[in-house]
Scaffold this active site. Sequence first.
Site, PDB file in Angstrom:
ATOM      1  N   ASP A 294      46.739  56.757 -44.313  1.00  0.00           N
ATOM      2  CA  ASP A 294      46.622  56.909 -46.164  1.00  0.00           C
ATOM      3  C   ASP A 294      46.128  56.256 -46.274  1.00  0.00           C
ATOM      4  OD1 ASP A 294      48.509  55.117 -44.734  1.00  0.00           O
ATOM      5  OD2 ASP A 294      49.772  54.991 -46.649  1.00  0.00           O
ATOM      6  N   GLU A 500      43.283  43.152 -42.346  1.00  0.00           N
ATOM      7  CA  GLU A 500      44.238  44.326 -41.756  1.00  0.00           C
ATOM      8  C   GLU A 500      42.408  45.241 -41.418  1.00  0.00           C
ATOM      9  OE1 GLU A 500      46.605  46.591 -44.611  1.00  0.00           O
ATOM     10  OE2 GLU A 500      44.859  46.767 -46.582  1.00  0.00           O
TER      11      GLU A 500
END
Length: 544
Positions: A294, A500
């Site tokens: 996403d 991340e």
Amino acid sequence: MRDDSEKQMPMLWIPKQLLEAVQCSGAFEDCKTFVDMPLQGQTSVEAATDDVLQAIPDGAEAVRAAVLRHFDEAGSDLDQPLSLSSHPRLDAGFPPGSVRCKWSQWLAESWTQLLRVRTQDQMYSSRTSSLLPLPYPMVIPAGRFRESYYWDSYWCALALDACGLHAEGAGALRNLLWTIRNYGIVPNGTRKYYMGRSQPPLLAAALEKMPHARESDTVQLLLKEYKSATSGYRAVRVVLEGGEMVTLQRYWSDTAEARPESFREDTELAQDLSDNEKHKLWRNISSACASGWDFSSRWMQNGFDLKSTCTTRVIPVDLNAFLLKMECAIATIATEAGNESTYSTFSHLAEQRRHAIDKVLWSKKQKRWQDRIMSEQDFELSLRGQPIKRKNLNCADGIFASDFVPLWCKAEASPEQALYAIESLEKSGLLEEGGLVASNRSSGQQWDFPNVWPPLVHMLVEGVAKHVDPDNPRSLDKQMATAFLQNAWQGWNSTGSMYEKYNGCKDCGIAGSGGEYSVQVGFGWTNAVVLLLLRDGYGRELDD
């Protein structure tokens, strides 16, 4: 067509009127902040709602002040564990004082900053907080992510175990078993607003690797998860050219509403649409979140506009490979538990899926697997449970790292097919100086070029390693692992931070970008993947 997996989930613990008022007011830059704020014990949700509604005419700051009168800081429903089961250490025999030794020790000790438990403060309960009451410590990614996530838990649990934190690694997986036992699914994340969707189903694969994390009802719970992941609207029946029918799955969210944690973004995105089109878009947005990607051009009909997201029309390569891996893992766990009937059933299901993946998703021309896209007409047929024709499915545009996930899941139809896929990966252009990028398309979304994502790197490194000469110093698995490790090391060495995701265009440790939130520092699965790669012998070049 009836969807047996769809059920009423306790997604909202506050009135929708309050949620909408706060999120649309702009009181918080990140909508996730408000839904992670627990209600104060001395107030009531009714009083909070009245106060907020009265503040709306005075603007965002007044709404924010009203919220702060009734809610505590986001994440204050979490505490750090009082102690760990042992001192974390990756026992890999690195030379003392080497880069790998120092870096791995720092990463191992970082688990103390990423493990959380629900606070013991009686002021916060399931009535006043969005946090699920998990029985074991959870691993949070860090930053805005103040809860654990389903597919993150695969890498985090394995890395905790590798660092000697066996109880904590097992607990991370037992938390997921607990959610199946109590809610019927493993939700996207461990807050109530995630209950309408799951994520890539990797629990069985993790439990296959970590037998000590299994519980007495593990097989029954995995069967329950499998049924949820494969039944109802998630199943798509496809008729092959010769008339044979096979079944594959798609990502599907049980909710067709604006996401509570991104309420303002979803509302604004759909503001010009009819009510029917809004809910259709919101389901597709939520289903993209269920994929873990996403967002990405994978899901956009025109490749760049989030409003064109059509996730539920896609038969995805990675999901079906994950499900094959799940079927194989359930078979293994069942036979180790003495359940030969389940072993036989799931061994057969895995072979059926391998055949279906080969016939529907393998491209002989491109020599790799590719997502297949349904037309709107075929999509409507699929919702009614009617089969669609393989010849009507379109290939996805672009090249995605997910095209090669079947290598990790042992989904290839033959050794030759795996070698073709590896050759295709080598020629794909996805391997950049700073690692394996998510796709060759630049959409401005975070799961596209130029971002390098640790779990994708780990899956493809492991997948390729099964088929190449381990003594070849330039094998593709080593190239992918080395590029990523160099990038992550440069970032940590210069900033002291782990991200991340990374920018793959250079190996200088620059954080990735794009998407609906700023890059996060921490970071659970990045730390985990680095530790696992170092443990498995990659990254020797770092010591030179």
